[in-house]
Design an enzyme around this catalytic site. Structure first.
Site, mmCIF file in Angstrom:
data_model
loop_
_atom_site.group_PDB
_atom_site.id
_atom_site.type_symbol
_atom_site.label_atom_id
_atom_site.label_comp_id
_atom_site.label_asym_id
_atom_site.label_seq_id
_atom_site.Cartn_x
_atom_site.Cartn_y
_atom_site.Cartn_z
ATOM 1 C CE LYS A 88 -37.836 -6.039 -47.950
ATOM 2 N NZ LYS A 88 -37.550 -6.415 -46.285
ATOM 3 C CE1 TYR A 115 -19.676 -4.623 -77.102
ATOM 4 C CE2 TYR A 115 -21.295 -5.328 -75.853
ATOM 5 C CZ TYR A 115 -20.957 -4.489 -76.820
ATOM 6 O OH TYR A 115 -21.750 -3.607 -77.353
HETATM 7 C C1 LIG Z 1 -37.818 -7.605 -46.103
HETATM 8 C C2 LIG Z 1 -38.222 -7.904 -44.690
HETATM 9 C C3 LIG Z 1 -38.734 -9.167 -44.747
HETATM 10 C C4 LIG Z 1 -39.065 -10.075 -45.552
HETATM 11 O O1 LIG Z 1 -37.936 -11.116 -45.635
HETATM 12 P P1 LIG Z 1 -37.805 -12.171 -46.676
HETATM 13 O O2 LIG Z 1 -36.894 -13.045 -46.316
HETATM 14 O O3 LIG Z 1 -38.117 -11.739 -48.202
HETATM 15 O O4 LIG Z 1 -39.216 -13.222 -46.437
HETATM 16 C C5 LIG Z 1 -39.576 -9.301 -43.298
HETATM 17 N N1 LIG Z 1 -39.333 -8.476 -42.364
HETATM 18 C C6 LIG Z 1 -38.749 -7.317 -42.733
HETATM 19 C C7 LIG Z 1 -38.427 -6.410 -41.470
HETATM 20 C C8 LIG Z 1 -38.089 -6.968 -43.763
HETATM 21 O O5 LIG Z 1 -37.473 -5.735 -43.980
#
Ligand SMILES: *Cc1c(COP(=O)(O)O)cnc(C)c1O
Length: 377
Positions: A40, A274
């Site tokens: 994602k 800045y």
């Molecule tokens: C994002 C997500 C993961 C992965 O989590 P990490 O901490 O990056 O390993 C696993 N399961 C679900 C449902 C998620 O939304």
């Protein structure tokens, strides 16, 4: 002087060997589990299709890919990815089930609306296909998932539906898996086991931290995100960092680099950047590096945040600008225009930068902006 070295402005080098190393490390930690690689948010900033294509190569052959939104799944299909894809938040509307069927996606069910949509879907809309479903139970995080007392009803209704195929994966998500001392993970896992132990279906609870610390969370499917990209999912105090990091045997997939584009000679008492945010206590050289918050380098990185340049750490000084940062090279600097600095990655863990910017590595990685150039090696 070289103004056109191989790397000039912000560049993310993606190390496919590191990705393979991390994948194999996950396999070693959870040898009996299948892997749904979580991609994602543009593959945690590494590039959705770019990472997916590496993961489906036959040396890795990941079992499934996980995304948060249907558009991410469609982008993967458009890129030619034919492997199983799980929508980790399920569908947001009943109409999306037709898209799910056409594109052969798997859906999480975490609420009543999604259940009803699936039970009442017209088989023709689903192209007479049966949907692959992951049923999500809230075991204490109170974000997504059905309440434990609703489990039997949801499960029976899905099981009896002609729109749903076998098996149904039973899943939950852990709120505090990154903290070994926190007892709520054991409580969540005990509740999950209590609800599901009599049921012979595949199960899934582990994110990266679950994979690393809680072997009883592994079950049939693990869901690594962060560790796949070579970043430690464990909460740590900066002082502990060097101790646990090598144990995890992860290698950073992204190394973020940019060149020095100007060097200023300044006097003790001079200000930099800045707001005159930083004042030098001595005569020194200031290096200007071609990366800023417009590339995703965190604007809140504090004075002293480490930058790797010519095999040493130089401190960030002054405010982060949109396109540039400034570092203190020291009075005896031999650095030249075109020299390449590493902002994070190989030699400088992103976990450390996140600490200096009061955030977590997840946020730094998925903040990488489209103008950053990518090179896969
Ligand atoms: C994002 C997500 C993961 C992965 O989590 P990490 O901490 O990056 O390993 C696993 N399961 C679900 C449902 C998620 O939304």
């Amino acid at each position: 002087m070289s103004l056109s070295p191989p790397i000039s402005s912000a560049t993310a080098i993606i190390d496919s060997q590191a990705l393979m190393n991390n994948f194999q490390q996950i396999k070693r930690l959870a040898p009996h589990s299948k892997i749904v690689a979580v991609l994602k948010a543009n593959g945690y900033g590494h590039g959705l299709a770019r990472i997916a294509k590496l993961l489906v190569q036959k040396q890795i052959a990941v079992d499934a890919l996980g995304v948060a939104r249907i558009d991410e799944a469609l982008a993967l299909r458009a890129a030619g990815i034919v492997q199983p894809i799980v929508l980790l938040e399920g569908v947001f509307s009943a109409e999306d089930l037709a898209i799910v069927a056409v594109n052969d996606l798997q859906v999480v069910v975490h609420n009543h609306q999604q259940l009803t949509a699936i039970l009442h879907a017209n088989p023709q809309q689903l192209l007479e296909k049966k949907l692959k479903v992951w049923l999500k139970i809230d075991t204490g995080m109170h974000r997504l998932g059905i309440a434990p007392q609703e489990f039997s009803r949801f499960y029976q209704q899905l099981k009896q539906s002609n729109n749903v195929s076998d098996p149904i994966v039973l899943m939950s998500h852990l709120a505090c898996a990154d903290d070994q001392q926190n007892s709520s993970t054991s409580t969540q896992l005990a509740l999950f086991a209590e609800i599901t132990s009599a049921i012979n279906e595949p199960k899934s609870c582990a994110n990266s931290a679950g994979i690393c610390i809680w072997s009883q969370s592994h079950y049939q499917w693990v869901r690594p995100g962060l560790m796949l990209y070579g970043v430690s999912p464990l909460a740590f105090k900066p002082a502990d960092f060097s101790h646990f990091k090598p144990q995890l045997n992860l290698a950073p997939v992204m190394t973020l680099q940019a060149s020095v584009i100007a060097i200023q000679k300044i006097k003790a008492g001079d200000f930099v950047g800045y707001g005159n945010n930083w004042q030098s206590s001595q005569d020194t050289h200031i290096g200007v590096i071609a990366i800023g918050y417009g590339d995703g380098y965190p604007r809140h990185a504090e004075n002293g945040t480490p930058v790797l340049l010519n095999n040493r750490i130089v401190p960030l000084v002054g405010r982060v600008s949109m396109d540039m940062i400034t570092v203190d090279l020291g009075n005896n600097s031999q650095d030249k225009l075109g020299d390449i600095a590493t902002l994070w990655g190989n030699g400088l863990p992103v976990e450390i930068i996140a600490n200096h910017a009061s955030t977590i590595p997840y946020e730094l990685l998925c903040n990488i902006k489209p103008r950053v150039r990518f090179i896969v090696k």
